[in-house]
Design a protein around this motif. Structure first.
Motif, PDB file in Angstrom:
ATOM      1  N   GLU A 119       0.841  -1.187   0.000  1.00  0.00           N
ATOM      2  CA  GLU A 119       0.000   0.000   0.000  1.00  0.00           C
ATOM      3  C   GLU A 119       0.882   1.245   0.000  1.00  0.00           C
ATOM      4  N   TRP A 120       0.526   2.238  -0.805  1.00  0.00           N
ATOM      5  CA  TRP A 120       1.307   3.479  -0.891  1.00  0.00           C
ATOM      6  C   TRP A 120       0.819   4.415   0.204  1.00  0.00           C
ATOM      7  N   THR A 121       1.683   4.706   1.180  1.00  0.00           N
ATOM      8  CA  THR A 121       1.291   5.515   2.328  1.00  0.00           C
ATOM      9  C   THR A 121       1.875   6.914   2.225  1.00  0.00           C
ATOM     10  N   GLY A 122       1.462   7.780   3.129  1.00  0.00           N
ATOM     11  CA  GLY A 122       2.008   9.131   3.195  1.00  0.00           C
ATOM     12  C   GLY A 122       3.501   9.124   3.492  1.00  0.00           C
ATOM     13  N   GLU A 123       3.947   8.173   4.312  1.00  0.00           N
ATOM     14  CA  GLU A 123       5.379   8.059   4.621  1.00  0.00           C
ATOM     15  C   GLU A 123       6.187   7.703   3.380  1.00  0.00           C
ATOM     16  N   LEU A 124       5.651   6.792   2.568  1.00  0.00           N
ATOM     17  CA  LEU A 124       6.335   6.428   1.328  1.00  0.00           C
ATOM     18  C   LEU A 124       6.353   7.595   0.347  1.00  0.00           C
ATOM     19  N   THR A 125       5.298   8.366   0.307  1.00  0.00           N
ATOM     20  CA  THR A 125       5.244   9.544  -0.558  1.00  0.00           C
ATOM     21  C   THR A 125       6.308  10.553  -0.142  1.00  0.00           C
ATOM     22  N   ALA A 126       6.451  10.772   1.154  1.00  0.00           N
ATOM     23  CA  ALA A 126       7.471  11.705   1.654  1.00  0.00           C
ATOM     24  C   ALA A 126       8.877  11.193   1.339  1.00  0.00           C
ATOM     25  N   ALA A 127       9.104   9.890   1.529  1.00  0.00           N
ATOM     26  CA  ALA A 127      10.415   9.311   1.232  1.00  0.00           C
ATOM     27  C   ALA A 127      10.719   9.401  -0.259  1.00  0.00           C
ATOM     28  N   GLU A 128       9.718   9.180  -1.090  1.00  0.00           N
ATOM     29  CA  GLU A 128       9.881   9.298  -2.547  1.00  0.00           C
ATOM     30  C   GLU A 128      10.250  10.725  -2.935  1.00  0.00           C
ATOM     31  N   ARG A 129       9.654  11.684  -2.284  1.00  0.00           N
ATOM     32  CA  ARG A 129       9.953  13.098  -2.565  1.00  0.00           C
ATOM     33  C   ARG A 129      11.409  13.421  -2.221  1.00  0.00           C
ATOM     34  N   VAL A 130      11.880  12.915  -1.090  1.00  0.00           N
ATOM     35  CA  VAL A 130      13.280  13.140  -0.688  1.00  0.00           C
ATOM     36  C   VAL A 130      14.231  12.545  -1.722  1.00  0.00           C
ATOM     37  N   VAL A 131      13.953  11.325  -2.159  1.00  0.00           N
ATOM     38  CA  VAL A 131      14.809  10.693  -3.162  1.00  0.00           C
ATOM     39  C   VAL A 131      14.767  11.482  -4.464  1.00  0.00           C
ATOM     40  N   THR A 132      13.616  11.976  -4.841  1.00  0.00           N
ATOM     41  CA  THR A 132      13.477  12.743  -6.082  1.00  0.00           C
ATOM     42  C   THR A 132      14.360  13.982  -6.091  1.00  0.00           C
ATOM     43  N   ILE A 133      14.473  14.671  -4.961  1.00  0.00           N
ATOM     44  CA  ILE A 133      15.259  15.910  -4.947  1.00  0.00           C
ATOM     45  C   ILE A 133      16.715  15.713  -4.529  1.00  0.00           C
ATOM     46  N   HIS A 134      17.070  14.509  -4.069  1.00  0.00           N
ATOM     47  CA  HIS A 134      18.441  14.262  -3.624  1.00  0.00           C
ATOM     48  C   HIS A 134      19.191  13.217  -4.452  1.00  0.00           C
ATOM     49  N   ALA A 135      18.512  12.458  -5.321  1.00  0.00           N
ATOM     50  CA  ALA A 135      19.164  11.330  -5.979  1.00  0.00           C
ATOM     51  C   ALA A 135      19.061  11.392  -7.498  1.00  0.00           C
ATOM     52  N   LEU A 136      20.054  10.783  -8.137  1.00  0.00           N
ATOM     53  CA  LEU A 136      20.089  10.619  -9.586  1.00  0.00           C
ATOM     54  C   LEU A 136      20.372   9.153  -9.898  1.00  0.00           C
ATOM     55  N   VAL A 137      19.886   8.713 -11.035  1.00  0.00           N
ATOM     56  CA  VAL A 137      20.194   7.371 -11.518  1.00  0.00           C
ATOM     57  C   VAL A 137      21.352   7.515 -12.498  1.00  0.00           C
ATOM     58  N   ALA A 138      22.382   6.709 -12.318  1.00  0.00           N
ATOM     59  CA  ALA A 138      23.549   6.717 -13.202  1.00  0.00           C
ATOM     60  C   ALA A 138      23.622   5.370 -13.913  1.00  0.00           C
ATOM     61  N   VAL A 139      23.581   5.411 -15.249  1.00  0.00           N
ATOM     62  CA  VAL A 139      23.611   4.194 -16.054  1.00  0.00           C
ATOM     63  C   VAL A 139      24.933   4.125 -16.792  1.00  0.00           C
ATOM     64  N   GLN A 140      25.626   3.013 -16.625  1.00  0.00           N
ATOM     65  CA  GLN A 140      26.905   2.784 -17.270  1.00  0.00           C
ATOM     66  C   GLN A 140      26.680   2.579 -18.767  1.00  0.00           C
ATOM     67  N   ARG A 141      27.358   3.348 -19.618  1.00  0.00           N
ATOM     68  CA  ARG A 141      27.148   3.227 -21.066  1.00  0.00           C
ATOM     69  C   ARG A 141      27.810   2.001 -21.667  1.00  0.00           C
ATOM     70  N   ASP A 142      28.906   1.572 -21.133  1.00  0.00           N
ATOM     71  CA  ASP A 142      29.583   0.364 -21.607  1.00  0.00           C
ATOM     72  C   ASP A 142      29.525  -0.640 -20.468  1.00  0.00           C
ATOM     73  N   THR A 143      28.797  -1.723 -20.671  1.00  0.00           N
ATOM     74  CA  THR A 143      28.559  -2.661 -19.574  1.00  0.00           C
ATOM     75  C   THR A 143      29.475  -3.874 -19.597  1.00  0.00           C
ATOM     76  N   ARG A 144      30.465  -3.867 -20.476  1.00  0.00           N
ATOM     77  CA  ARG A 144      31.361  -5.021 -20.540  1.00  0.00           C
ATOM     78  C   ARG A 144      32.190  -5.167 -19.271  1.00  0.00           C
ATOM     79  N   VAL A 145      32.543  -4.046 -18.642  1.00  0.00           N
ATOM     80  CA  VAL A 145      33.310  -4.064 -17.401  1.00  0.00           C
ATOM     81  C   VAL A 145      32.422  -3.503 -16.294  1.00  0.00           C
ATOM     82  N   ARG A 146      32.164  -4.304 -15.294  1.00  0.00           N
ATOM     83  CA  ARG A 146      31.310  -3.884 -14.180  1.00  0.00           C
ATOM     84  C   ARG A 146      32.079  -2.954 -13.250  1.00  0.00           C
ATOM     85  N   ARG A 147      31.452  -1.896 -12.849  1.00  0.00           N
ATOM     86  CA  ARG A 147      32.027  -0.971 -11.893  1.00  0.00           C
ATOM     87  C   ARG A 147      31.417  -1.245 -10.529  1.00  0.00           C
TER      88      ARG A 147
END
Length: 175
Positions: free
Chosen positions: A24-52
């Motif tokens: 169930e999506w709660t108010g606490e999860l909504t608040a946590a999602e908001r924090v991640v939205t303004i503090h986090a980025l997703v970084a995708v490795q362009r060449d996946t042959r070598v794992r970082r």
């Protein structure tokens, strides 16, 4: 906080594969999602042959952005995909302005975090297995088959396991 898990209901053909429960999506999860939205980025490795590793990504991103160690945490979301969580929204914006960072000579494409529910347009949020028929064995190389796809793709790796008899002779990739 205790999460109550419910099984997915509805017509079997509309159910997602490999997802067995939701919450169930709660108010606490909504608040946590908001924090991640303004503090986090997703970084995708362009060449996946070598794992970082998370440690390598952490060290190199700190160096490029000239940040102290405590202002960034790195978590692996899946192979070749990391969540960069910054201490402040200002640092988040500074990194986002760069759009691309380099880790050990391999570029990381930076994207905004978004809820998986709204992620259908972002292929990086999903992993698919693609089996290519008719590729001769000497052509079973990522760089060769990459040209068969329109636009940029992120190849997580080659899948050597065959799930069905029809896949013998196919070149299977995880995208």
């Amino acid at each position: 906080m205790e999460l109550r898990l419910d099984t997915f209901s509805g017509a079997p053909e509309r159910r997602l594969e490999r997802v067995t429960a939701g919450t169930e999506w709660t108010g606490e999860l909504t608040a946590a999602e908001r924090v991640v939205t303004i503090h986090a980025l997703v970084a995708v490795q362009r060449d996946t042959r070598v794992r970082r590793t998370c440690e390598t990504v952490h060290r190199d991103v700190l160096h490029q952005l000239c940040l102290p160690e405590h202002e960034l945490t790195v978590v692996r979301l899946k192979p070749a995909t990391f969540l960069l969580r910054f201490l402040s929204p200002q640092l988040h914006n500074k990194a986002l302005a760069a759009r691309v960072l380099f880790v050990g000579g391999i570029s990381l494409r930076l994207m905004l975090w978004m809820k998986p529910v709204n992620a259908a347009s972002r292929s990086s949020c999903f992993r698919v297995r693609v089996c290519l028929e008719g590729v001769p064995s000497h052509g079973h190389q990522i760089e060769i088959v990459r040209q068969l796809f329109r636009g940029p793709i992120f190849v997580d790796g080659v899948d050597d396991e065959r799930e069905e008899d029809e896949e013998i002779g196919c070149f299977c990739l995880w995208l």
